[in-house]
Design a protein around this motif. Structure first.
Motif, PDB file in Angstrom:
ATOM      1  N   LEU A 176     -17.896  -7.647 -93.887  1.00  0.00           N
ATOM      2  CA  LEU A 176     -16.793  -6.754 -93.551  1.00  0.00           C
ATOM      3  C   LEU A 176     -16.091  -6.256 -94.808  1.00  0.00           C
ATOM      4  O   LEU A 176     -15.688  -5.086 -94.883  1.00  0.00           O
ATOM      5  N   ALA A 177     -15.928  -7.121 -95.816  1.00  0.00           N
ATOM      6  CA  ALA A 177     -15.299  -6.698 -97.068  1.00  0.00           C
ATOM      7  C   ALA A 177     -16.096  -5.568 -97.718  1.00  0.00           C
ATOM      8  O   ALA A 177     -15.526  -4.594 -98.225  1.00  0.00           O
ATOM      9  N   GLU A 178     -17.426  -5.681 -97.670  1.00  0.00           N
ATOM     10  CA  GLU A 178     -18.268  -4.628 -98.242  1.00  0.00           C
ATOM     11  C   GLU A 178     -18.193  -3.354 -97.402  1.00  0.00           C
ATOM     12  O   GLU A 178     -18.160  -2.242 -97.943  1.00  0.00           O
ATOM     13  N   ALA A 179     -18.164  -3.504 -96.075  1.00  0.00           N
ATOM     14  CA  ALA A 179     -18.052  -2.345 -95.197  1.00  0.00           C
ATOM     15  C   ALA A 179     -16.724  -1.619 -95.412  1.00  0.00           C
ATOM     16  O   ALA A 179     -16.667  -0.378 -95.361  1.00  0.00           O
ATOM     17  N   LEU A 180     -15.665  -2.377 -95.639  1.00  0.00           N
ATOM     18  CA  LEU A 180     -14.359  -1.766 -95.918  1.00  0.00           C
ATOM     19  C   LEU A 180     -14.431  -0.866 -97.140  1.00  0.00           C
ATOM     20  O   LEU A 180     -13.942   0.275 -97.123  1.00  0.00           O
ATOM     21  N   PRO A 214     -15.692 -15.935 -80.945  1.00  0.00           N
ATOM     22  CA  PRO A 214     -15.524 -16.751 -82.150  1.00  0.00           C
ATOM     23  C   PRO A 214     -16.813 -17.471 -82.530  1.00  0.00           C
ATOM     24  O   PRO A 214     -17.574 -17.908 -81.662  1.00  0.00           O
ATOM     25  N   LEU A 215     -17.034 -17.592 -83.827  1.00  0.00           N
ATOM     26  CA  LEU A 215     -18.248 -18.218 -84.343  1.00  0.00           C
ATOM     27  C   LEU A 215     -18.048 -19.713 -84.498  1.00  0.00           C
ATOM     28  O   LEU A 215     -16.953 -20.178 -84.828  1.00  0.00           O
ATOM     29  N   GLY A 216     -19.095 -20.457 -84.281  1.00  0.00           N
ATOM     30  CA  GLY A 216     -18.988 -21.916 -84.291  1.00  0.00           C
ATOM     31  C   GLY A 216     -19.337 -22.567 -85.604  1.00  0.00           C
ATOM     32  O   GLY A 216     -19.501 -23.786 -85.664  1.00  0.00           O
ATOM     33  N   PRO A 227      -8.369 -13.371 -93.916  1.00  0.00           N
ATOM     34  CA  PRO A 227      -7.825 -14.654 -94.387  1.00  0.00           C
ATOM     35  C   PRO A 227      -8.936 -15.596 -94.816  1.00  0.00           C
ATOM     36  O   PRO A 227     -10.035 -15.576 -94.269  1.00  0.00           O
ATOM     37  N   GLU A 228      -8.631 -16.425 -95.805  1.00  0.00           N
ATOM     38  CA  GLU A 228      -9.588 -17.450 -96.218  1.00  0.00           C
ATOM     39  C   GLU A 228      -9.650 -18.528 -95.143  1.00  0.00           C
ATOM     40  O   GLU A 228      -8.618 -19.019 -94.680  1.00  0.00           O
ATOM     41  N   ILE A 229     -10.862 -18.884 -94.738  1.00  0.00           N
ATOM     42  CA  ILE A 229     -11.049 -19.904 -93.699  1.00  0.00           C
ATOM     43  C   ILE A 229     -11.945 -21.003 -94.247  1.00  0.00           C
ATOM     44  O   ILE A 229     -13.045 -20.730 -94.727  1.00  0.00           O
ATOM     45  N   ALA A 230     -11.442 -22.220 -94.193  1.00  0.00           N
ATOM     46  CA  ALA A 230     -12.227 -23.346 -94.700  1.00  0.00           C
ATOM     47  C   ALA A 230     -11.701 -24.631 -94.087  1.00  0.00           C
ATOM     48  O   ALA A 230     -10.543 -24.711 -93.663  1.00  0.00           O
ATOM     49  N   LEU A 254     -20.974 -19.082 -91.111  1.00  0.00           N
ATOM     50  CA  LEU A 254     -21.172 -17.800 -90.434  1.00  0.00           C
ATOM     51  C   LEU A 254     -19.924 -16.932 -90.532  1.00  0.00           C
ATOM     52  O   LEU A 254     -20.017 -15.719 -90.731  1.00  0.00           O
ATOM     53  N   VAL A 255     -18.756 -17.546 -90.416  1.00  0.00           N
ATOM     54  CA  VAL A 255     -17.509 -16.795 -90.542  1.00  0.00           C
ATOM     55  C   VAL A 255     -17.400 -16.196 -91.945  1.00  0.00           C
ATOM     56  O   VAL A 255     -17.058 -15.019 -92.119  1.00  0.00           O
ATOM     57  N   ALA A 256     -17.709 -16.992 -92.962  1.00  0.00           N
ATOM     58  CA  ALA A 256     -17.635 -16.514 -94.344  1.00  0.00           C
ATOM     59  C   ALA A 256     -18.595 -15.356 -94.578  1.00  0.00           C
ATOM     60  O   ALA A 256     -18.262 -14.375 -95.260  1.00  0.00           O
TER      61      ALA A 256
END
Length: 447
Positions: A50-54, A36-38, A294-297, A42-44
């Motif tokens: 990943l969205a572009e790779a998909l 997991p990223l801290g 999922p959106e993470i914020a 970085l997560v965004a």
């Protein structure tokens, strides 16, 4: 994130499934090392990549195939006195050719314009070993040998070797025909023994063909004889082969020097290919269990729609029961009750595991519109935690673990409690569990 937490949530098992979807072993190893990223930014960024790779994977813009591990090559490049052998150069050439194809697939900015995607920006910003890749393409043949055109010396010596080969065939054919030696030979052809051209003589005709005996067949029925008329030309052939090896060594030294000069570019290109292989594996995982990002914020509500445990989701479409896990924005706690074997633990582990996956930049098996707060820490109190090694009961082990992590629990923490306090007197355990829940809520934690 504690390794203990990730282990209890079976996060390494998910990473192993992810690793199996990577095309190369270097990428598979990188998949197993994901944590997991801290930082929420970085997560965004990982989610955007990943969205572009998909999209690229689904459009078949680029497909990964196995490529070799280049890590053993870098110590050689870091030493001025060492040279890459031919196998290493072939491996390097293969990797750089795949990076060149990846660069073409992701597109390059035109006339200095900024690339339209995060991946495009990463690719265009990655140092490129242009000279090394061009030289390897020019010098390496598809069969993994050095091309004749690699250097004038190599071209010349190989031309002479081929000429001598044809000369030997003509001389042997003429020699056998003039002396009617066909019946003496096991086969009507010239072969090689001890790196010299020889004739396969039938064993019962030993002595009938003047020459040097080099070897016998395993059955003993064939003797490999070098006729005296071939000795001088074979000697010349050996000289030429030594010259060929020297010419090849000079070419390999030259190619190694180019790669050494572009050591930074070679390393960056290799890491780019590994990183993108990992991204494509993540995309494959997403498609395998019908996942989403999922959106993470900070401050987002817990909202996992049609969530499924990833290991169950990967087992088959009917292996996992989808569940909605939602908390209102002002809610911090979810308490699940029910009969034994009712799925409470699976529900808790699904929430914790999906949170750990999302924070690692992985897709999760949930529906569109899902969201999660940014959890800087996740702590899990799950199942039977007794420690035989430390002579601790389940109850004592839970309390000791809780007291150890209690100072680190804050508003960015997710705490999962599964039957906490169940290892002692029921009334006392219930009271303790209630006190712990109240204390966690006072700290603003999610549970």
């Amino acid at each position: 994130m504690e390794s203990r937490t990730l282990s209890l949530l079976e996060f390494p098992k998910v990473l192993e499934r992810l690793a199996n979807m990577a095309a190369s072993e270097p990428a598979a190893a990188a998949c197993r090392a994901i944590v997991p990223l801290g930082d929420v930014a970085l997560v965004a960024r990982e989610q955007q990549k990943l969205a572009e790779a998909l999209e690229l994977r689904r459009n078949r813009a680029f497909e990964f195939s196995p490529f070799p591990d280049l890590e053993p090559l870098f110590p050689v490049l870091d030493s001025e006195r060492r040279t890459l052998d031919l196998d290493a150069l072939v491996a390097l050439g293969h990797v750089l050719s795949r990076v060149a194809a990846l660069r073409d697939a992701l597109g390059q900015p035109i006339s200095g314009e900024a690339p339209a995607s995060v991946l495009g920006a990463i690719v265009s910003g990655t140092p490129w070993a242009k000279k090394t890749q061009a030289a390897l393409t020019r010098c390496l043949a598809p069969d993994g040998r050095l091309r004749d055109e690699s250097s004038p010396e190599l071209f010349s010596v190989r031309q002479e070797i081929r000429s001598i080969h044809q000369t030997i065939l003509n001389k042997v054919k003429e020699f056998v025909s003039e002396r009617d030696l066909g019946p003496l030979l096991q086969d009507d052809y010239v072969t090689i023994s001890s790196d010299r051209y020889v004739l396969p003589l039938k064993a019962n005709f030993k002595g009938r063909l003047p020459g040097v005996v080099h070897d016998y067949s395993q059955t003993g029925e064939t003797i490999y004889v070098e006729p005296f008329f071939l000795v001088e030309i074979n000697n010349r052939l050996q000289e030429l082969k030594n010259e060929e090896r020297e010419a090849e060594a000079r070419v390999m030294a030259f190619l190694t020097g180019l790669a050494r000069d572009e050591r930074r570019e070679v390393g960056a290109s290799y890491r780019l290919l590994v990183d993108c292989d990992v991204l494509w594996a993540k995309a494959a995982l997403c498609d395998a269990f019908g996942g989403t990002l999922p959106e993470i914020a900070q401050g987002r509500a817990v909202r996992l729609l049609a969530a499924r445990h990833p290991l169950l989701a990967l087992a088959g479409p009917d292996s996992a029961v989808a569940q909605d896990l939602e908390l209102a924005p002002d809610q911090r706690a979810l308490i699940v009750t029910g009969a034994n074997a009712g799925g409470k633990t699976v529900c808790l582990k699904t929430l914790g595991l999906l949170a750990a996956m999302a924070l690692s930049g992985l897709p999760v098996p949930a529906g569109e519109g899902s969201s999660l707060p940014f959890f800087a820490k996740i702590f899990v109190f799950l199942g039977d935690e007794q420690s035989l090694e430390d002579h601790l009961s389940t109850f004592t082990a839970q309390i000791r673990h809780l007291s150890r992590v209690w100072p680190d629990i804050d508003a960015d923490t997710l705490v999962l409690l599964d039957e906490f306090g169940a290892g002692t007197d029921p009334s006392q355990g219930a009271a303790l569990a209630q006190a712990v829940v109240d204390g966690l809520l006072d700290r603003g934690a999610y549970l």
